[in-house]
Design a protein around this motif. Sequence first.
Motif, mmCIF file in Angstrom:
data_model
loop_
_atom_site.group_PDB
_atom_site.id
_atom_site.type_symbol
_atom_site.label_atom_id
_atom_site.label_comp_id
_atom_site.label_asym_id
_atom_site.label_seq_id
_atom_site.Cartn_x
_atom_site.Cartn_y
_atom_site.Cartn_z
ATOM 1 N N VAL A 45 -7.226 67.610 -35.285
ATOM 2 C CA VAL A 45 -7.089 68.038 -33.977
ATOM 3 C C VAL A 45 -6.963 67.079 -32.884
ATOM 4 C CG1 VAL A 45 -8.461 69.936 -34.919
ATOM 5 C CG2 VAL A 45 -9.565 67.933 -33.749
ATOM 6 N N GLY A 49 -4.071 68.271 -30.787
ATOM 7 C CA GLY A 49 -4.578 69.050 -29.840
ATOM 8 C C GLY A 49 -3.930 69.042 -28.594
ATOM 9 N N THR A 53 -1.480 72.124 -26.841
ATOM 10 C CA THR A 53 -1.752 72.787 -25.426
ATOM 11 C C THR A 53 -0.501 72.663 -24.832
ATOM 12 O OG1 THR A 53 -3.887 71.904 -25.561
ATOM 13 C CG2 THR A 53 -3.186 72.565 -23.484
ATOM 14 N N GLY A 135 -6.101 65.991 -26.801
ATOM 15 C CA GLY A 135 -6.572 65.974 -28.133
ATOM 16 C C GLY A 135 -7.696 65.162 -28.067
ATOM 17 N N ILE A 138 -10.911 67.514 -27.541
ATOM 18 C CA ILE A 138 -11.364 68.335 -28.261
ATOM 19 C C ILE A 138 -11.907 67.651 -29.188
ATOM 20 C CG2 ILE A 138 -10.419 69.782 -30.167
ATOM 21 C CD1 ILE A 138 -7.791 70.458 -28.426
#
Length: 213
Positions: A45, A49, A53, A135, A138
């Motif tokens: 992630v 991430g 997005t 990223g 997250i």
Amino acid sequence: MVIISGIDFTDVLDLLGTFAFAASGIRLASGKDIDWFGAYIIGLVTAIGGGTTRDLLLDVTPFWMTDASYLITTGVAFLAAILFKNSLLRWGITLFLFDAIGLGLFTIVGIGKSLDAGLPFWVCILMGAITGSVGGVIRDVLLNEVPLLFRKDIYALACIAGGFAYFVCYQLSLPPAVTEVAAVLTVIAIRVMAVKLHIQLPLLNLDNTQKKG
């Protein structure tokens, strides 16, 4: 898109950024009572991430859904962390360096893909910052840490500075590879110097009342 001897230079940056960010996520996950699978997910992630997005904002299929190399690269980063934990990942500085490298590489990938989508340059710079920093946000949230993006550290601003460096090189018609490398180094240099020289943004404090003894 930069092609050198049949190799897409942007794809190379993308995979290098994936490895660097995945390694930073896995390194930060160590010592958090997280098992191997959980550490892999944290690394994944962290790596995908920001790009996910970005792709959602660009209304395209997230990149990792059509190319398994990102999941594989995260696995390679995980194996490297396990195999070389005593020599490579034992220093706290390693986490910081991997994070700074990934930040620079992903910022430029985000800018390049946004330019390919025909977006204005100011949007491309923001997309680069999103790709580089989300990223990590997250990752920090999953690990119950205050995200670097919301602290006084110079983080997203380094991405924006790299975006402006990209823009200047682009306007000077420098070779694309030179433009991308210069922008990556700008992000990394600003991030490293900010930490080394303790350069920080002021904290927001709107409460002017003073406590009386």
